[in-house]
Motif scaffolding. Structure first.
Motif, short mmCIF file in Angstrom:
data_model
loop_
_atom_site.label_atom_id
_atom_site.label_comp_id
_atom_site.label_asym_id
_atom_site.label_seq_id
_atom_site.Cartn_x
_atom_site.Cartn_y
_atom_site.Cartn_z
N SER A 130 -11.91 16.84 -46.85
CA SER A 130 -10.46 16.65 -46.87
C SER A 130 -9.91 16.75 -48.29
CB SER A 130 -10.06 15.32 -46.23
OG SER A 130 -10.61 14.25 -46.94
N CYS A 131 -10.69 16.41 -49.28
CA CYS A 131 -10.25 16.51 -50.68
C CYS A 131 -10.82 17.75 -51.37
CB CYS A 131 -10.65 15.27 -51.46
SG CYS A 131 -9.89 13.75 -50.86
N HIS A 132 -12.14 17.93 -51.25
CA HIS A 132 -12.80 19.03 -51.96
C HIS A 132 -12.76 20.34 -51.19
CE1 HIS A 132 -14.16 16.56 -55.28
NE2 HIS A 132 -14.55 15.64 -54.41
N GLN A 133 -12.21 20.32 -49.98
CA GLN A 133 -12.04 21.49 -49.13
C GLN A 133 -13.35 21.98 -48.52
OE1 GLN A 133 -8.57 22.49 -48.50
NE2 GLN A 133 -8.70 20.43 -49.33
N ASN A 134 -13.23 22.81 -47.49
CA ASN A 134 -14.40 23.25 -46.71
C ASN A 134 -15.42 24.04 -47.52
OD1 ASN A 134 -13.42 22.05 -44.41
ND2 ASN A 134 -12.32 23.88 -43.75
N ARG A 135 -14.97 24.80 -48.48
CA ARG A 135 -15.88 25.62 -49.27
C ARG A 135 -16.05 25.07 -50.69
NH1 ARG A 135 -12.69 29.43 -46.61
NH2 ARG A 135 -11.59 29.80 -48.55
N GLY A 136 -15.73 23.80 -50.88
CA GLY A 136 -15.93 23.15 -52.17
C GLY A 136 -15.01 23.64 -53.27
N GLU A 137 -13.88 24.25 -52.91
CA GLU A 137 -12.99 24.82 -53.92
C GLU A 137 -12.02 23.81 -54.54
OE1 GLU A 137 -10.92 25.90 -49.94
OE2 GLU A 137 -12.96 25.64 -50.66
N GLY A 138 -11.96 22.59 -53.99
CA GLY A 138 -11.09 21.55 -54.56
C GLY A 138 -9.63 21.82 -54.30
N ARG A 139 -8.78 20.94 -54.88
CA ARG A 139 -7.32 21.05 -54.76
C ARG A 139 -6.71 20.74 -56.11
NH1 ARG A 139 -5.44 17.66 -49.50
NH2 ARG A 139 -5.11 19.46 -48.18
N PHE A 140 -6.23 21.74 -56.76
CA PHE A 140 -5.59 21.55 -58.06
C PHE A 140 -4.27 20.83 -57.85
CE2 PHE A 140 -2.73 22.87 -61.44
CZ PHE A 140 -3.48 22.53 -62.54
N PRO A 141 -3.90 19.89 -58.67
CA PRO A 141 -4.49 19.35 -59.89
C PRO A 141 -5.19 18.02 -59.67
CG PRO A 141 -2.21 18.70 -59.83
CD PRO A 141 -2.49 19.47 -58.54
N VAL A 142 -5.50 17.68 -58.43
CA VAL A 142 -6.03 16.35 -58.15
C VAL A 142 -7.54 16.32 -57.93
CG1 VAL A 142 -5.80 14.33 -56.66
CG2 VAL A 142 -3.79 15.71 -57.16
N PHE A 143 -8.05 17.20 -57.07
CA PHE A 143 -9.46 17.14 -56.69
C PHE A 143 -10.20 18.36 -57.23
CE2 PHE A 143 -7.00 15.10 -53.25
CZ PHE A 143 -7.36 13.80 -53.52
N PRO A 144 -11.16 18.15 -58.11
CA PRO A 144 -11.87 19.27 -58.74
C PRO A 144 -12.79 19.98 -57.74
CG PRO A 144 -12.85 17.21 -59.41
CD PRO A 144 -11.63 16.85 -58.61
N PRO A 145 -13.08 21.24 -58.02
CA PRO A 145 -14.00 21.98 -57.16
C PRO A 145 -15.43 21.47 -57.33
CG PRO A 145 -13.44 23.29 -59.06
CD PRO A 145 -12.60 22.06 -59.13
N LEU A 146 -16.20 21.61 -56.27
CA LEU A 146 -17.63 21.32 -56.33
C LEU A 146 -18.42 22.62 -56.47
CD1 LEU A 146 -17.79 18.57 -53.57
CD2 LEU A 146 -17.72 18.27 -56.04
N ALA A 147 -17.84 23.72 -56.02
CA ALA A 147 -18.47 25.02 -56.15
C ALA A 147 -18.51 25.40 -57.63
CB ALA A 147 -17.69 26.07 -55.36
N GLY A 148 -19.70 25.64 -58.14
CA GLY A 148 -19.85 26.01 -59.54
C GLY A 148 -19.64 24.87 -60.52
N SER A 149 -19.54 23.65 -60.04
CA SER A 149 -19.27 22.50 -60.89
C SER A 149 -20.50 22.07 -61.68
CB SER A 149 -18.80 21.33 -60.01
OG SER A 149 -18.88 20.11 -60.70
N SER A 150 -20.31 21.84 -62.96
CA SER A 150 -21.44 21.36 -63.79
C SER A 150 -21.84 19.95 -63.37
CB SER A 150 -21.06 21.39 -65.27
OG SER A 150 -19.95 20.56 -65.52
N ARG A 151 -20.91 19.16 -62.84
CA ARG A 151 -21.27 17.82 -62.36
C ARG A 151 -22.11 17.90 -61.09
NH1 ARG A 151 -18.70 14.05 -65.47
NH2 ARG A 151 -16.68 14.63 -66.29
N ALA A 152 -21.73 18.79 -60.17
CA ALA A 152 -22.49 18.93 -58.91
C ALA A 152 -23.86 19.53 -59.17
CB ALA A 152 -21.71 19.79 -57.93
N ASN A 153 -23.96 20.44 -60.12
CA ASN A 153 -25.22 21.10 -60.41
C ASN A 153 -26.03 20.40 -61.49
OD1 ASN A 153 -25.32 23.63 -58.78
ND2 ASN A 153 -23.32 23.88 -59.72
N GLY A 154 -25.44 19.42 -62.15
CA GLY A 154 -26.08 18.76 -63.28
C GLY A 154 -26.94 17.57 -62.89
#
Length: 178
Positions: free
Chosen positions: A62-86
């Motif tokens: 609901s926040c990060h979206q179905n494909r992890g693309e996030g919602r600017f400017p509130v919820f960051p993407p998880l796709a390609g995210s250094s936090r998700a991959n770190g």
């Protein structure tokens, strides 16, 4: 005159309640009291185990979206995210307790509030994080339920979401890794 209206309303309400009770007696399978109580001598089956994609859909999309693309400017993407991959331990800490305030993801500044998911058990958190870490182009190493349990133990006194500054200074990985 107003007392007659009150009396009529009370009578109508009483008749409606009586009709509902009578209807439930005639249809016992719809009696909510009987439906809620487990039958004598039976046990409630355990909840079915949910997959990473099911957990993500229920808890994160609901926040990060179905494909992890996030919602600017509130919820960051998880796709390609250094936090998700770190650092998986830092990611587990975020997932357990949440994240608030401004953070930067993929060179873009976001400012939102992620609630913690500490209501999920360690296996569920590892499962959903492994889904995130292996979806949408992410290719990070998997996380084990024992890793989540270790982070949960180390951060058990935490009751507020993390800030980016706190996470940067956290050093959870150094405390958890053997």
């Amino acid at each position: 005159m107003p007392t007659h209206r009150l009396m009529n309303a009370g009578l109508a309400l009483g008749l409606a309640a009586w009709a509902a009770v009578l209807w439930m007696r005639m249809n016992p399978t719809l009696d909510t009291a009987r439906l809620q109580a487990p039958a004598a001598g039976t046990s409630v089956p355990p909840a079915p185990r949910r997959s990473g994609s099911q957990l993500y859909a229920a808890e994160c999309s609901s926040c990060h979206q179905n494909r992890g693309e996030g919602r600017f400017p509130v919820f960051p993407p998880l796709a390609g995210s250094s936090r998700a991959n770190g650092d998986p331990y830092r990611l587990a800490a975020i997932t357990l307790h949440g994240l608030s305030g401004p953070i930067e993801a993929n060179g873009v500044r976001y400012s939102g509030l992620m609630p913690g998911l500490a209501h999920l058990n360690d296996e569920e958190i590892a499962t959903v994080l492994n889904h995130v870490r292996s979806s949408w182009g992410n290719a990070a190493a998997p996380l084990q339920a024992a890793d989540v349990a270790a982070v949960r133990g180390l951060t058990s006194r935490r009751h507020a979401p993390w800030t980016a500054a706190e996470l940067d200074a956290l050093g959870v990985a150094a405390q958890v890794q053997p």
